[in-house]
Design a protein around this motif. Sequence first.
Motif, short mmCIF file in Angstrom:
data_model
loop_
_atom_site.label_atom_id
_atom_site.label_comp_id
_atom_site.label_asym_id
_atom_site.label_seq_id
_atom_site.Cartn_x
_atom_site.Cartn_y
_atom_site.Cartn_z
N LYS A 1 0.42 -1.20 -0.58
CA LYS A 1 0.04 0.30 -0.03
C LYS A 1 1.00 0.93 0.09
O LYS A 1 -0.07 2.12 -0.13
CB LYS A 1 -1.39 0.31 0.82
CG LYS A 1 0.02 -0.15 2.65
CD LYS A 1 -0.99 0.36 4.03
CE LYS A 1 -1.02 0.55 4.68
NZ LYS A 1 -0.06 1.48 5.37
N GLY A 2 1.95 1.10 0.02
CA GLY A 2 2.93 2.92 0.41
C GLY A 2 3.04 3.00 0.87
O GLY A 2 2.33 2.89 2.62
N SER A 3 3.63 3.69 1.84
CA SER A 3 4.16 4.46 3.14
C SER A 3 3.48 6.44 2.87
O SER A 3 4.48 6.73 2.73
CB SER A 3 4.96 4.40 3.41
OG SER A 3 5.80 4.99 4.31
N GLU A 4 2.74 6.69 3.87
CA GLU A 4 2.55 7.76 3.92
C GLU A 4 3.47 8.71 4.41
O GLU A 4 3.27 9.69 4.46
CB GLU A 4 1.61 7.70 5.48
CG GLU A 4 0.07 7.67 4.75
CD GLU A 4 -1.41 7.54 6.27
OE1 GLU A 4 -0.31 7.76 7.17
OE2 GLU A 4 -2.33 7.06 6.11
N LEU A 5 4.34 8.17 5.26
CA LEU A 5 5.91 8.97 5.35
C LEU A 5 6.34 8.68 4.47
O LEU A 5 7.14 10.19 4.66
CB LEU A 5 6.63 8.28 6.79
CG LEU A 5 5.72 7.51 8.00
CD1 LEU A 5 6.50 6.83 9.12
CD2 LEU A 5 5.23 9.10 8.43
N LEU A 6 7.01 8.59 3.50
CA LEU A 6 8.35 8.29 1.87
C LEU A 6 6.23 8.04 0.90
O LEU A 6 6.71 7.34 0.22
CB LEU A 6 8.40 7.31 1.62
CG LEU A 6 9.56 7.18 3.13
CD1 LEU A 6 10.72 5.87 2.77
CD2 LEU A 6 10.63 8.24 2.59
N PRO A 7 5.71 9.23 0.74
CA PRO A 7 4.49 8.99 -0.30
C PRO A 7 5.04 9.32 -1.70
O PRO A 7 4.80 8.91 -2.60
CB PRO A 7 3.98 10.53 -0.12
CG PRO A 7 4.70 11.42 0.39
CD PRO A 7 5.60 10.39 1.89
N ASN A 8 6.34 9.25 -2.19
CA ASN A 8 7.18 9.79 -3.39
C ASN A 8 8.16 8.82 -3.80
O ASN A 8 8.16 8.13 -4.93
CB ASN A 8 8.09 11.52 -3.47
CG ASN A 8 6.64 11.90 -3.62
OD1 ASN A 8 6.38 12.29 -4.02
ND2 ASN A 8 7.37 13.31 -3.02
N VAL A 9 8.04 7.26 -2.79
CA VAL A 9 8.19 6.45 -2.59
C VAL A 9 7.92 5.40 -3.02
O VAL A 9 6.78 4.93 -2.25
CB VAL A 9 9.60 6.21 -1.60
CG1 VAL A 9 10.18 4.43 -1.76
CG2 VAL A 9 10.37 7.47 -1.11
N PRO A 10 8.12 4.62 -4.11
CA PRO A 10 6.64 3.73 -4.30
C PRO A 10 7.19 1.97 -4.14
O PRO A 10 8.65 2.19 -3.39
CB PRO A 10 7.17 3.11 -6.44
CG PRO A 10 8.67 3.47 -6.33
CD PRO A 10 9.12 4.66 -5.41
N PRO A 11 6.67 0.96 -4.46
CA PRO A 11 6.58 -0.13 -3.26
C PRO A 11 7.36 -1.17 -4.06
O PRO A 11 7.03 -0.83 -5.62
CB PRO A 11 5.00 -0.15 -3.15
CG PRO A 11 4.30 0.28 -4.09
CD PRO A 11 4.68 1.51 -4.68
N ILE A 12 7.93 -1.45 -3.90
CA ILE A 12 8.42 -3.34 -4.46
C ILE A 12 7.62 -3.80 -5.41
O ILE A 12 7.83 -4.21 -6.42
CB ILE A 12 8.73 -4.11 -3.01
CG1 ILE A 12 10.24 -3.81 -2.95
CG2 ILE A 12 9.27 -5.40 -4.43
CD1 ILE A 12 11.13 -4.33 -2.18
N ALA A 13 6.26 -3.67 -5.16
CA ALA A 13 5.01 -4.44 -5.02
C ALA A 13 4.44 -3.90 -7.01
O ALA A 13 3.99 -4.29 -7.29
CB ALA A 13 3.65 -4.60 -4.51
N LYS A 14 5.01 -2.37 -7.17
CA LYS A 14 4.79 -1.89 -8.03
C LYS A 14 5.52 -2.43 -8.85
O LYS A 14 4.53 -2.62 -10.38
CB LYS A 14 5.12 -0.17 -8.20
CG LYS A 14 5.27 0.01 -9.44
CD LYS A 14 5.11 1.46 -9.91
CE LYS A 14 4.85 2.55 -10.32
NZ LYS A 14 5.34 3.96 -10.55
N THR A 15 7.04 -2.68 -8.74
CA THR A 15 7.67 -3.53 -9.37
C THR A 15 7.19 -5.81 -9.52
O THR A 15 7.43 -6.37 -10.91
CB THR A 15 9.49 -3.15 -9.39
OG1 THR A 15 9.30 -2.22 -9.56
CG2 THR A 15 9.99 -3.72 -10.83
N ILE A 16 7.00 -6.03 -8.57
CA ILE A 16 6.90 -7.00 -8.11
C ILE A 16 5.65 -7.50 -7.61
O ILE A 16 5.77 -7.01 -6.38
CB ILE A 16 8.11 -8.53 -7.25
CG1 ILE A 16 9.21 -7.22 -7.58
CG2 ILE A 16 7.95 -9.42 -7.53
CD1 ILE A 16 11.15 -7.56 -6.95
N PRO A 17 4.72 -8.00 -8.52
CA PRO A 17 3.25 -8.02 -7.63
C PRO A 17 3.22 -8.64 -6.88
O PRO A 17 4.02 -9.78 -6.77
CB PRO A 17 3.08 -8.08 -9.39
CG PRO A 17 3.54 -7.31 -10.89
CD PRO A 17 4.34 -7.90 -10.38
#
Length: 331
Positions: free
Chosen positions: A235-251
């Motif tokens: 779901k990402g992190s509210e603390l790092l809103p501009n950093v993508p989750p690994i899941a964007k690359t590895i579903p």
Amino acid sequence: MKRSLFVRTAAAAVALMAGGALPLAQAQSSSQAPYPSAGPITMVVPFAAGSGTDAVARVVAQKLGERLKQSVIVDNRAGANAQIAAGIVAKAKPDGYTLFMTTNTSHSANPWLYKNLKYDPIKDFTPIARVGELPFALVVNPEVPVKTVQELIDYAKAHPDKLSYGTPNSTSEVASETLKFITKTQILGVPYKSSPQALTDLMGGQIKMYVADLGSSWSMLKTDRVRTLAVTAAKGSELLPNVPPIAKTIPGFDITSWNGIFAPAGVSKDIVNRINTELQVILADKAVREQLAGVGFEVWPTKTPEEFTTYVKDQLAYWGKLIKQAGIEKE
């Protein structure tokens, strides 16, 4: 007449005894000091000072002490991947004066990582409340020529066994091993005793990548001494809103660290509910939430001890699946 006098005398004696018994019972009851007036409360933390869990524990302990009008002392018992601290709390007297601020390391991962665990994460503890989530980020030494997760994967495949990563806790280990397993890359794992030590070596170039908790690495993530590629939570992190989750690359990639408070098994429900109630007030406070965000922590409490109990059991099963999937064998 004599018999009537005897009956009246006996009745008076019984009444006198009964009347005297009430103050005695009250005295005995009042001698048992109401919780938590008997003395300071110890909050055991399974990681070293300076770790993310330690930072959260110190904020919560101070606020809980203010609410309970009793000192709450943080006791760091680091070592053996949280096993030492868990063992101490599991054997502690169930009177509410020993609490355990811990994470998924002791209660979700360790049962699947160690053959001879000296405690049972379900039977030996009383869940009180989940406090929140300690986000983790995939970071690399700036000398590694990558800026995205995909570039890291490509680089690792082109340079097998040239990259190394630190593993000071179970989340770092499982996230790194899962990444290796899914991408079929060869990266060397290096065990560490604490998160600050692993972060220091990352910045110094002794290791090249690290799945770091935001609690211990928060200040460094804002500098050019490390490069942040992604966060581990889907779901990402509210603390790092501009950093993508690994899941964007590895579903499907979704690994994070929860944090909660337990007591030894057998603590009375009244005490558990009292602590839970105070924690709800503390964690709803905007100033506290901002303070915890400042150490890289996202508040995400459960409402009741029963809800937290269910969550702990579910997480135990989930982490078992992750660890088996990654091929991590029990030590």
